[in-house]
Design an enzyme around this catalytic site. Structure first.
Site, PDB file in Angstrom:
ATOM      1  N   ASN A   1       1.141  -1.322   0.536  1.00  0.00           N
ATOM      2  CA  ASN A   1      -0.477   0.304   0.133  1.00  0.00           C
ATOM      3  C   ASN A   1       1.020   0.920  -0.080  1.00  0.00           C
ATOM      4  O   ASN A   1       1.316   1.919   0.668  1.00  0.00           O
ATOM      5  CB  ASN A   1      -1.010  -0.020   1.198  1.00  0.00           C
ATOM      6  CG  ASN A   1      -1.957   1.131   1.604  1.00  0.00           C
ATOM      7  OD1 ASN A   1      -1.903   2.288   0.463  1.00  0.00           O
ATOM      8  ND2 ASN A   1      -2.456   1.342   2.466  1.00  0.00           N
TER       9      ASN A   1
ATOM     10  N   GLU B   1      -6.897   4.700   7.687  1.00  0.00           N
ATOM     11  CA  GLU B   1      -7.020   5.569   7.793  1.00  0.00           C
ATOM     12  C   GLU B   1      -8.192   6.756   6.999  1.00  0.00           C
ATOM     13  O   GLU B   1      -8.390   7.471   7.687  1.00  0.00           O
ATOM     14  CB  GLU B   1      -5.681   6.431   6.860  1.00  0.00           C
ATOM     15  CG  GLU B   1      -3.937   6.336   7.244  1.00  0.00           C
ATOM     16  CD  GLU B   1      -2.836   5.184   6.683  1.00  0.00           C
ATOM     17  OE1 GLU B   1      -3.023   5.238   5.128  1.00  0.00           O
ATOM     18  OE2 GLU B   1      -2.335   4.748   7.529  1.00  0.00           O
TER      19      GLU B   1
ATOM     20  N   SER C   1       3.490  -2.102  10.519  1.00  0.00           N
ATOM     21  CA  SER C   1       4.527  -1.933  10.377  1.00  0.00           C
ATOM     22  C   SER C   1       5.466  -3.290  10.831  1.00  0.00           C
ATOM     23  O   SER C   1       6.004  -3.824  11.359  1.00  0.00           O
ATOM     24  CB  SER C   1       5.317  -1.883  12.387  1.00  0.00           C
ATOM     25  OG  SER C   1       4.616  -0.398  12.380  1.00  0.00           O
TER      26      SER C   1
ATOM     27  N   GLY D   1       2.672   2.485  10.798  1.00  0.00           N
ATOM     28  CA  GLY D   1       3.188   3.537  10.775  1.00  0.00           C
ATOM     29  C   GLY D   1       4.216   3.762  12.522  1.00  0.00           C
ATOM     30  O   GLY D   1       4.789   5.207  11.824  1.00  0.00           O
TER      31      GLY D   1
ATOM     32  N   GLU E   1      -5.015  -4.634  10.985  1.00  0.00           N
ATOM     33  CA  GLU E   1      -4.231  -4.186  10.835  1.00  0.00           C
ATOM     34  C   GLU E   1      -4.395  -3.105  12.114  1.00  0.00           C
ATOM     35  O   GLU E   1      -5.626  -2.190  12.501  1.00  0.00           O
ATOM     36  CB  GLU E   1      -4.140  -2.820   9.134  1.00  0.00           C
ATOM     37  CG  GLU E   1      -4.220  -2.873   7.403  1.00  0.00           C
ATOM     38  CD  GLU E   1      -3.495  -1.936   7.549  1.00  0.00           C
ATOM     39  OE1 GLU E   1      -2.477  -3.348   6.950  1.00  0.00           O
ATOM     40  OE2 GLU E   1      -3.918  -1.261   6.981  1.00  0.00           O
TER      41      GLU E   1
ATOM     42  N   LYS F   1       0.638   4.448  -0.270  1.00  0.00           N
ATOM     43  CA  LYS F   1      -0.435   4.907   0.257  1.00  0.00           C
ATOM     44  C   LYS F   1       0.056   6.486  -0.631  1.00  0.00           C
ATOM     45  O   LYS F   1      -0.458   7.051  -1.618  1.00  0.00           O
ATOM     46  CB  LYS F   1      -0.049   5.455   1.654  1.00  0.00           C
ATOM     47  CG  LYS F   1      -0.028   4.151   2.335  1.00  0.00           C
ATOM     48  CD  LYS F   1       0.063   4.575   3.614  1.00  0.00           C
ATOM     49  CE  LYS F   1      -0.286   3.209   4.634  1.00  0.00           C
ATOM     50  NZ  LYS F   1       0.096   3.124   6.107  1.00  0.00           N
TER      51      LYS F   1
ATOM     52  N   HIS G   1      -9.703   1.491   5.202  1.00  0.00           N
ATOM     53  CA  HIS G   1      -8.216   1.230   5.520  1.00  0.00           C
ATOM     54  C   HIS G   1      -8.466   2.091   6.587  1.00  0.00           C
ATOM     55  O   HIS G   1      -9.139   3.442   6.748  1.00  0.00           O
ATOM     56  CB  HIS G   1      -6.911   1.902   4.281  1.00  0.00           C
ATOM     57  CG  HIS G   1      -5.569   1.766   5.344  1.00  0.00           C
ATOM     58  ND1 HIS G   1      -5.399   2.663   6.199  1.00  0.00           N
ATOM     59  CD2 HIS G   1      -4.217   1.296   4.816  1.00  0.00           C
ATOM     60  CE1 HIS G   1      -3.958   2.544   6.406  1.00  0.00           C
ATOM     61  NE2 HIS G   1      -3.876   1.417   6.075  1.00  0.00           N
TER      62      HIS G   1
END
Ligand code: 13P
Length: 264
Positions: free
Chosen positions: A11, A98, A213, A174, A168, A13, A96
């Protein structure tokens, strides 16, 4: 147990330029060779055409990071699933964390996106996961169950036939913090069992990726867990060497990966 082929998805991003995307996609395509795992890259939508020129003739698959649940309409800034198919996409990431957190996407909207992606002939990668606060207050199972149930409610068990799930944990994205292989396995097993209670065969065949991660040095331990079928990789997917090392970790830990390029 079903013969689940490992999938390693990058991904990317909001990163890259037209030239850097072509370079990264080329390096990954060259290195992908015959690892025996399915490899997917997901650049931003405006970079799909450039990426396609590179991966189109390689074993690497192409996916998008998001799409609208609508086919057409007065929806400024949106991209439809059918439009993504025209650019060679086979997968679309849906929900996702985010997008859930920053763009306020509800589980109902995410479910509608999954159905739109499937209707266009592609495979959604449905992301689920809990925040740190939810984990610390013992809500992991409730949160993930409700994220899954939103799709079960509108699509039934059939919506899980052509679908990949990515677990996730939000606190691991991250941050450099990874769920331990045992923590991740426990959630993956719970997800599979929840789907298997509806249909054992669908539950068994469902690919469940871990994301958060994942790096070359922790990938093998994660991927060797029985219910972890690959990874959705963020930061480490932006470097071809790291990403390919993660793909190799999946290849060496997978007991079911066929030899040779994955079928398109
Ligand atoms: P990182 O691998 O950078 O933690 O990102 C994970 C992720 O969000 C993939 O979708």
């Amino acid at each position: 147990m079903a013969n689940r082929q490992s999938l390693i998805a990058g991904n990317w991003k909001l990163n890259g330029t037209r030239s850097s995307v072509v370079k990264l996609a080329s390096e990954i395509s060259v290195g992908a060779g015959s690892l025996g795992v399915e490899i997917l890259v997901c650049p931003v939508s405006v970079h799909l055409a450039d990426a396609l020129t590179v991966v189109g003739n390689s074993p690497v698959h192409l996916g998008a990071q998001n799409c609208s649940d609508a086919v057409t309409g007065a929806l400024t800034g949106e991209v439809s699933a059918d439009m993504l198919v025209e650019f060679g996409c086979e997968y679309v990431i849906a929900g996702h964390s985010e997008r859930r957190a920053l763009f306020h996407e509800s589980s109902e909207q995410v479910a509608a996106k999954c159905l739109a992606v499937q209707k266009a002939g592609m495979t959604p990668i449905l992301c689920v996961g809990e925040t740190l606060e939810q984990r610390e207050t013992g809500q992991v199972e409730t949160v993930i169950a409700s994220q899954l149930d939103a799709l079960l409610d509108v699509g039934g068990i059939d919506a899980f036939r052509q679908l990949v799930i990515a677990y996730e944990p939000v606190w691991a994205i991250g941050t450099g913090k990874t769920a331990s292989p045992e923590q991740a396995q426990a959630v993956h097993e719970m997800i599979r069992e929840r789907i298997a209670t509806q249909d054992a065969e669908v539950g068994d065949a469902l690919r469940i990726l871990y994301g958060g991660s994942v790096k070359p040095d922790n990938a093998a331990l994660l991927f060797s867990q029985p219910d972890i079928d690959g990874g959705l990789i963020g930061g480490a997917a932006l470097d071809a060497e790291s990403f390919l090392a993660i793909c190799e970790a999946a290849a060496t830990t997978s007991d079911s990966a066929p030899i040779g390029s994955p079928a398109r």
